[in-house]
Design a protein around this motif. Sequence first.
Motif, PDB file in Angstrom:
ATOM      1  N   VAL A 179     -10.265   8.207   0.038  1.00  0.00           N
ATOM      2  CA  VAL A 179      -9.738   9.559  -0.080  1.00  0.00           C
ATOM      3  C   VAL A 179     -10.067  10.069   1.355  1.00  0.00           C
ATOM      4  CG1 VAL A 179      -9.876  11.804  -0.960  1.00  0.00           C
ATOM      5  CG2 VAL A 179     -10.054   9.880  -2.323  1.00  0.00           C
ATOM      6  N   GLU A 180      -9.326  10.648   2.079  1.00  0.00           N
ATOM      7  CA  GLU A 180      -9.261  11.481   3.441  1.00  0.00           C
ATOM      8  C   GLU A 180      -9.076  12.830   3.362  1.00  0.00           C
ATOM      9  OE1 GLU A 180      -7.635  11.542   8.057  1.00  0.00           O
ATOM     10  OE2 GLU A 180      -7.440   9.769   7.025  1.00  0.00           O
ATOM     11  N   GLN A 181     -10.173  13.714   3.270  1.00  0.00           N
ATOM     12  CA  GLN A 181      -9.955  14.839   3.252  1.00  0.00           C
ATOM     13  C   GLN A 181      -9.431  15.624   4.676  1.00  0.00           C
ATOM     14  OE1 GLN A 181     -10.863  16.170  -0.131  1.00  0.00           O
ATOM     15  NE2 GLN A 181      -9.457  18.075   0.649  1.00  0.00           N
ATOM     16  N   ALA A 182      -8.226  15.832   4.895  1.00  0.00           N
ATOM     17  CA  ALA A 182      -7.741  16.342   6.139  1.00  0.00           C
ATOM     18  C   ALA A 182      -8.210  17.900   6.398  1.00  0.00           C
ATOM     19  CB  ALA A 182      -6.219  16.152   6.318  1.00  0.00           C
ATOM     20  N   SER A 183      -8.286  18.266   5.397  1.00  0.00           N
ATOM     21  CA  SER A 183      -8.791  20.074   5.303  1.00  0.00           C
ATOM     22  C   SER A 183      -8.966  20.549   4.127  1.00  0.00           C
ATOM     23  CB  SER A 183      -7.555  20.731   5.923  1.00  0.00           C
ATOM     24  OG  SER A 183      -6.401  20.941   5.205  1.00  0.00           O
ATOM     25  N   ILE A 184      -9.458  21.715   3.881  1.00  0.00           N
ATOM     26  CA  ILE A 184      -9.960  22.257   2.514  1.00  0.00           C
ATOM     27  C   ILE A 184      -8.789  21.944   1.736  1.00  0.00           C
ATOM     28  CG2 ILE A 184     -10.511  24.298   1.255  1.00  0.00           C
ATOM     29  CD1 ILE A 184     -11.967  25.071   3.586  1.00  0.00           C
ATOM     30  N   ASP A 185      -7.681  22.159   2.092  1.00  0.00           N
ATOM     31  CA  ASP A 185      -6.407  22.049   1.116  1.00  0.00           C
ATOM     32  C   ASP A 185      -5.392  21.082   1.179  1.00  0.00           C
ATOM     33  OD1 ASP A 185      -5.261  23.043   3.450  1.00  0.00           O
ATOM     34  OD2 ASP A 185      -4.144  24.624   2.701  1.00  0.00           O
ATOM     35  N   GLU A 186      -5.996  19.933   1.801  1.00  0.00           N
ATOM     36  CA  GLU A 186      -4.842  18.787   2.216  1.00  0.00           C
ATOM     37  C   GLU A 186      -5.791  17.510   2.228  1.00  0.00           C
ATOM     38  OE1 GLU A 186      -2.053  18.797   5.298  1.00  0.00           O
ATOM     39  OE2 GLU A 186      -2.853  20.640   5.964  1.00  0.00           O
ATOM     40  N   ALA A 187      -5.268  16.492   1.333  1.00  0.00           N
ATOM     41  CA  ALA A 187      -5.842  15.262   1.381  1.00  0.00           C
ATOM     42  C   ALA A 187      -5.009  13.988   1.381  1.00  0.00           C
ATOM     43  CB  ALA A 187      -6.924  15.147   0.313  1.00  0.00           C
ATOM     44  N   TYR A 188      -5.440  12.950   2.210  1.00  0.00           N
ATOM     45  CA  TYR A 188      -4.529  11.781   1.970  1.00  0.00           C
ATOM     46  C   TYR A 188      -5.386  10.753   0.827  1.00  0.00           C
ATOM     47  CZ  TYR A 188      -2.192  13.191   6.248  1.00  0.00           C
ATOM     48  OH  TYR A 188      -1.594  13.600   7.080  1.00  0.00           O
ATOM     49  N   LEU A 189      -4.584  10.160   0.112  1.00  0.00           N
ATOM     50  CA  LEU A 189      -4.975   9.130  -0.847  1.00  0.00           C
ATOM     51  C   LEU A 189      -4.496   7.870  -0.760  1.00  0.00           C
ATOM     52  CD1 LEU A 189      -5.849  11.937  -2.267  1.00  0.00           C
ATOM     53  CD2 LEU A 189      -5.570  10.667  -4.496  1.00  0.00           C
ATOM     54  N   GLU A 190      -5.292   6.748  -0.404  1.00  0.00           N
ATOM     55  CA  GLU A 190      -4.473   5.345  -0.551  1.00  0.00           C
ATOM     56  C   GLU A 190      -4.656   4.787  -1.860  1.00  0.00           C
ATOM     57  OE1 GLU A 190      -5.816   1.215   1.419  1.00  0.00           O
ATOM     58  OE2 GLU A 190      -5.575   2.973   2.927  1.00  0.00           O
ATOM     59  N   ILE A 191      -3.643   4.506  -2.236  1.00  0.00           N
ATOM     60  CA  ILE A 191      -3.471   4.030  -3.870  1.00  0.00           C
ATOM     61  C   ILE A 191      -3.606   2.493  -3.704  1.00  0.00           C
ATOM     62  CG2 ILE A 191      -2.092   4.095  -5.845  1.00  0.00           C
ATOM     63  CD1 ILE A 191      -3.191   6.767  -5.042  1.00  0.00           C
ATOM     64  N   ALA A 210       4.595   8.027   0.173  1.00  0.00           N
ATOM     65  CA  ALA A 210       5.230   7.460   1.211  1.00  0.00           C
ATOM     66  C   ALA A 210       4.458   5.910   1.710  1.00  0.00           C
ATOM     67  CB  ALA A 210       5.829   8.083   2.250  1.00  0.00           C
ATOM     68  N   PRO A 211       5.114   5.049   2.350  1.00  0.00           N
ATOM     69  CA  PRO A 211       4.383   3.873   2.863  1.00  0.00           C
ATOM     70  C   PRO A 211       3.376   4.237   3.815  1.00  0.00           C
ATOM     71  CG  PRO A 211       6.663   3.642   2.880  1.00  0.00           C
ATOM     72  CD  PRO A 211       6.559   5.004   2.689  1.00  0.00           C
ATOM     73  N   ASN A 212       3.221   5.479   4.510  1.00  0.00           N
ATOM     74  CA  ASN A 212       2.228   5.791   5.491  1.00  0.00           C
ATOM     75  C   ASN A 212       1.944   7.347   5.607  1.00  0.00           C
ATOM     76  OD1 ASN A 212       4.176   7.176   7.405  1.00  0.00           O
ATOM     77  ND2 ASN A 212       4.857   5.009   7.692  1.00  0.00           N
ATOM     78  N   LYS A 213       0.917   7.469   6.480  1.00  0.00           N
ATOM     79  CA  LYS A 213       0.705   9.017   6.397  1.00  0.00           C
ATOM     80  C   LYS A 213       1.625   9.864   7.126  1.00  0.00           C
ATOM     81  CE  LYS A 213      -3.777   9.574   7.788  1.00  0.00           C
ATOM     82  NZ  LYS A 213      -5.014   9.487   8.754  1.00  0.00           N
ATOM     83  N   LEU A 214       2.126   9.542   8.176  1.00  0.00           N
ATOM     84  CA  LEU A 214       3.097  10.582   8.683  1.00  0.00           C
ATOM     85  C   LEU A 214       4.265  10.890   7.788  1.00  0.00           C
ATOM     86  CD1 LEU A 214       4.502  11.446  11.497  1.00  0.00           C
ATOM     87  CD2 LEU A 214       5.665   9.335  11.434  1.00  0.00           C
ATOM     88  N   LYS A 241       0.785  -1.216  -0.095  1.00  0.00           N
ATOM     89  CA  LYS A 241      -0.028   0.110  -0.063  1.00  0.00           C
ATOM     90  C   LYS A 241       0.914   1.256   0.009  1.00  0.00           C
ATOM     91  CE  LYS A 241      -1.493   1.356   3.800  1.00  0.00           C
ATOM     92  NZ  LYS A 241      -2.219   1.496   5.109  1.00  0.00           N
ATOM     93  N   THR A 242       0.428   2.304  -0.813  1.00  0.00           N
ATOM     94  CA  THR A 242       1.184   3.285  -0.877  1.00  0.00           C
ATOM     95  C   THR A 242       0.298   4.850  -0.331  1.00  0.00           C
ATOM     96  OG1 THR A 242       2.657   2.781  -2.459  1.00  0.00           O
ATOM     97  CG2 THR A 242       2.628   5.226  -2.181  1.00  0.00           C
ATOM     98  N   SER A 255       0.833   3.416  12.012  1.00  0.00           N
ATOM     99  CA  SER A 255      -0.106   2.470  11.675  1.00  0.00           C
ATOM    100  C   SER A 255      -1.712   3.175  11.589  1.00  0.00           C
ATOM    101  CB  SER A 255      -0.364   1.558  12.840  1.00  0.00           C
ATOM    102  OG  SER A 255      -0.724   2.190  14.015  1.00  0.00           O
ATOM    103  N   SER A 256      -1.650   4.438  11.524  1.00  0.00           N
ATOM    104  CA  SER A 256      -2.902   4.972  11.229  1.00  0.00           C
ATOM    105  C   SER A 256      -3.457   4.904   9.818  1.00  0.00           C
ATOM    106  CB  SER A 256      -3.008   6.585  11.593  1.00  0.00           C
ATOM    107  OG  SER A 256      -2.395   7.332  10.811  1.00  0.00           O
ATOM    108  N   GLU A 257      -4.775   4.774   9.635  1.00  0.00           N
ATOM    109  CA  GLU A 257      -5.333   4.223   8.375  1.00  0.00           C
ATOM    110  C   GLU A 257      -5.806   5.905   7.805  1.00  0.00           C
ATOM    111  OE1 GLU A 257      -5.329   1.377   6.917  1.00  0.00           O
ATOM    112  OE2 GLU A 257      -4.552   0.640   8.453  1.00  0.00           O
TER     113      GLU A 257
END
Length: 359
Positions: A106-118, A149-153, A5-6, A238-240
């Motif tokens: 897709v996790e919308q962290a804020s209006i201008d930031e997002a995390y995507l799990e590919i 990267a391999p994780n959110k952090l 997972k990336t 380890s956060s998803e």
Amino acid sequence: MTREKTVLHIDMDAFYASVEKNRKDMEGPVVVCVYSGRSEDSGAVSTCSYDARELGIHAAMPITIAKDIAENAEQEVHFVPMDKEYYRSVSDRIREEIYERYADTVEQASIDEAYLEIPEETDDAVEVAEEIQKEVGEDFHLTCSIGVAPNKLVAKIASDRQKPEGLTVVREEEVRGFMYGLEIEDIHGIGEITREKLESLGINSVEELANAENALLVEEFGENFGPTLKEKARGKDSSEVKPQEQKQITRITTLGENSSIPRYIEKYFPELAQEIVPKADEKGVGFRKISVIVIDDEIQMHTRSTTLKSHVNDKKIIIQEGEKLLEEFLENFSGQVRRIGLRISDLKEIEDQSSLGDF
């Protein structure tokens, strides 16, 4: 070839200021302000474009000081009020039209930031990041910086390494070296107070933190935060990526010419509604709230809304209620409409979608 997972962390570059530049067709530095209303220039800077930052203007600076700096600059500096609702509508469209086509989650962290799990079956996550940057530029005339990267952090830290329009890739085997090259305060969650406490323990680098004795960290920071600091220094997280329910679907368009004539403006409603309903269909949701968004010739936004008795998903209802809201708004409006939009919200998953007849 499959892979682990990336995670992509996407950070829009100077988002509020860049959106303002686009919609008002401005050149030069842009400063987005939160006005307090006590006087003409009371309030503070929310954010600003990169060329404004080069002049010495920054977030949280009083507007009066920012304007003093602007007066001494050899170029025009634009000061505009913050319009968070409009920025959110642009953010929603980027998510719907770009992010969700490339990512399982897709996790919308804020209006201008997002995390995507590919998806794991995707051959090249870096290629996906490059395509996203390309589409954000071509479709929205904006730029973004991405960490892969391999994780959110690690992805979040990486997205901040090369701004603006940067792309930083940290593969699994590169995580330790990447983290050890950081300053302790570069790790999200470690502020000045935590850094000072670490220094008092003789921990002055990320590498030293990663190899610190657990007992030492637990004694100073507690059983939870102490080990967490060490894990962060090692690039472990380890956060998803958590999918979040979308709260609204919005579409806004620019009129062919400014107008205050209802019939002319309402011509755009069928096309807007036609773009909204398929998105609701894809998500399997109905809506209970309909809003009309008016942006006038002075680039001020006005919103009028109505709430239905039940959740529905019908294009005709959007148009019908939108027309009522627009006409009610125009009765007491003396300006000209430049852009018009429709929004559905109060979304809910529904199986048997109500129709206009039911409504």
